[in-house]
Motif scaffolding. Structure first.
Motif, mmCIF file in Angstrom:
data_model
loop_
_atom_site.group_PDB
_atom_site.id
_atom_site.type_symbol
_atom_site.label_atom_id
_atom_site.label_comp_id
_atom_site.label_asym_id
_atom_site.label_seq_id
_atom_site.Cartn_x
_atom_site.Cartn_y
_atom_site.Cartn_z
ATOM 1 N N VAL A 208 0.844 -1.209 0.000
ATOM 2 C CA VAL A 208 0.000 0.000 0.000
ATOM 3 C C VAL A 208 0.878 1.258 0.000
ATOM 4 O O VAL A 208 0.615 2.212 -0.743
ATOM 5 N N ALA A 209 1.939 1.239 0.817
ATOM 6 C CA ALA A 209 2.841 2.404 0.863
ATOM 7 C C ALA A 209 3.425 2.656 -0.526
ATOM 8 O O ALA A 209 3.528 3.804 -0.962
ATOM 9 N N ASP A 210 3.749 1.567 -1.248
ATOM 10 C CA ASP A 210 4.312 1.724 -2.595
ATOM 11 C C ASP A 210 3.307 2.332 -3.575
ATOM 12 O O ASP A 210 3.680 3.142 -4.420
ATOM 13 N N VAL A 211 2.034 1.922 -3.455
ATOM 14 C CA VAL A 211 1.002 2.488 -4.335
ATOM 15 C C VAL A 211 0.982 4.010 -4.150
ATOM 16 O O VAL A 211 0.970 4.794 -5.108
ATOM 17 N N ILE A 212 1.010 4.440 -2.875
ATOM 18 C CA ILE A 212 0.945 5.876 -2.585
ATOM 19 C C ILE A 212 2.222 6.584 -3.048
ATOM 20 O O ILE A 212 2.174 7.608 -3.730
ATOM 21 N N LEU A 213 3.368 5.979 -2.707
ATOM 22 C CA LEU A 213 4.649 6.597 -3.092
ATOM 23 C C LEU A 213 4.759 6.745 -4.606
ATOM 24 O O LEU A 213 5.175 7.792 -5.109
ATOM 25 N N ASN A 214 4.345 5.702 -5.340
ATOM 26 C CA ASN A 214 4.417 5.766 -6.810
ATOM 27 C C ASN A 214 3.509 6.853 -7.353
ATOM 28 O O ASN A 214 3.897 7.619 -8.230
ATOM 29 N N ALA A 215 2.281 6.916 -6.811
ATOM 30 C CA ALA A 215 1.328 7.920 -7.301
ATOM 31 C C ALA A 215 1.871 9.324 -7.050
ATOM 32 O O ALA A 215 1.800 10.195 -7.920
ATOM 33 N N VAL A 216 2.439 9.534 -5.870
ATOM 34 C CA VAL A 216 2.930 10.873 -5.519
ATOM 35 C C VAL A 216 4.164 11.222 -6.358
ATOM 36 O O VAL A 216 4.270 12.328 -6.890
ATOM 37 N N THR A 217 5.079 10.269 -6.496
ATOM 38 C CA THR A 217 6.305 10.554 -7.249
ATOM 39 C C THR A 217 5.986 10.847 -8.709
ATOM 40 O O THR A 217 6.544 11.761 -9.301
ATOM 41 N N LYS A 218 5.048 10.090 -9.275
ATOM 42 C CA LYS A 218 4.669 10.311 -10.686
ATOM 43 C C LYS A 218 3.912 11.613 -10.867
ATOM 44 O O LYS A 218 4.065 12.303 -11.874
ATOM 45 N N GLY A 219 3.053 11.919 -9.877
ATOM 46 C CA GLY A 219 2.160 13.075 -10.031
ATOM 47 C C GLY A 219 2.778 14.404 -9.650
ATOM 48 O O GLY A 219 2.157 15.444 -9.776
ATOM 49 N N ARG A 220 3.987 14.382 -9.159
ATOM 50 C CA ARG A 220 4.602 15.622 -8.666
ATOM 51 C C ARG A 220 4.906 16.628 -9.761
ATOM 52 O O ARG A 220 5.298 16.260 -10.846
#
Ligand code: DC
Length: 220
Positions: A208-220
């Motif tokens: 779950v942490a990875d899903v969030i981290l990936n979304a944030v890193t991509k969306g920045r």
């Protein structure tokens, strides 16, 4: 150069893994984690300690006027005193859910939380972060998991802390808190329209942490 501020809102019912996941994401991104549930728990702890009845409006207001809640080094401070695990008992959980329905309590804590979200990049978890506290957060997530799975997780946590509870009791408490938190009039637990829902029943904390981290890193 001005530093980019990102705000991440994480909401969901008790035991969905919000705080463990939010802590991991905060460490991964190097930003602050704000546990708003701990703030309600600190007020609940004080109400219990001072034996104030929730129905006694003036006593509650008096107590709030003399209550300073802050977060430092991953700990909640009540008038400067670190409360540690004293706010993690089933009794405090119940009172936190009950007192969080009071307008005076919410007003005080929501105002503080909004201020915390203005000053720096944060990941904040709770029940009304995406819908009320950080309505313009850059990222919003809504974490869910089945009631049984959430009860099992909470039961293990409490057992590890040496508390004398049964799984049935923990599951009943969770159901009651879900009901209170999502049916109260003021800022109930609700998924924000623009939040991404993640069902963590069959996912690990890391996933779950990875899903969030990936979304944030991509969306920045
Ligand atoms: O996340 P937690 O279980 O530590 O939260 C304790 C209680 O505080 C929860 O039952 C509801 C309340 N709460 C709230 O009303 N709004 C928030 N943003 C966070 C917690």
């Amino acid at each position: 150069m001005t530093k980019e501020i990102i705000r991440i809102a994480v909401d969901g019912p008790s035991g969905a893994g919000k705080s463990t996941i939010a802590k991991k994401v905060a460490a991964g991104l190097g930003i602050d984690y704000i546990d708003t549930g701990a703030m309600y728990r600190a007020v609940a702890y004080r109400l219990l300690r001072d034996r104030v009845e929730l129905t006694d409006e003036s006593a509650v207001e008096k107590l709030l006027a003399d209550t300073d809640v802050d977060l430092a080094m991953g700990e909640v401070l009540l008038n400067g005193e670190a409360l540690g695990d004293k706010i993690r008992t089933p009794e405090v959980s119940k009172m936190a859910s009950a007192c969080s329905a009071l307008p005076a309590v919410r007003e005080k804590l929501v105002q503080l939380q909004k201020k915390m979200g203005r000053e720096k990049s944060v990941i904040m978890d709770g029940r009304d972060i995406g819908t009320n506290v950080l309505t313009d957060a850059e990222f919003k997530f809504f974490l869910t998991a089945s009631t049984h799975e959430r009860a099992v997780r909470r039961y293990k946590e409490l057992k590890e802390k040496g508390q004398d509870v049964t799984l049935e009791q923990v599951e009943r408490d969770i159901e009651e808190r879900d009901r209170n938190d999502s049916t109260r009039e003021l800022n109930p637990l609700r998924k924000a329209k623009d939040a991404v829902e993640i069902d963590s029943t069959r996912l690990s904390i890391e996933e779950v942490a990875d899903v969030i981290l990936n979304a944030v890193t991509k969306g920045r």
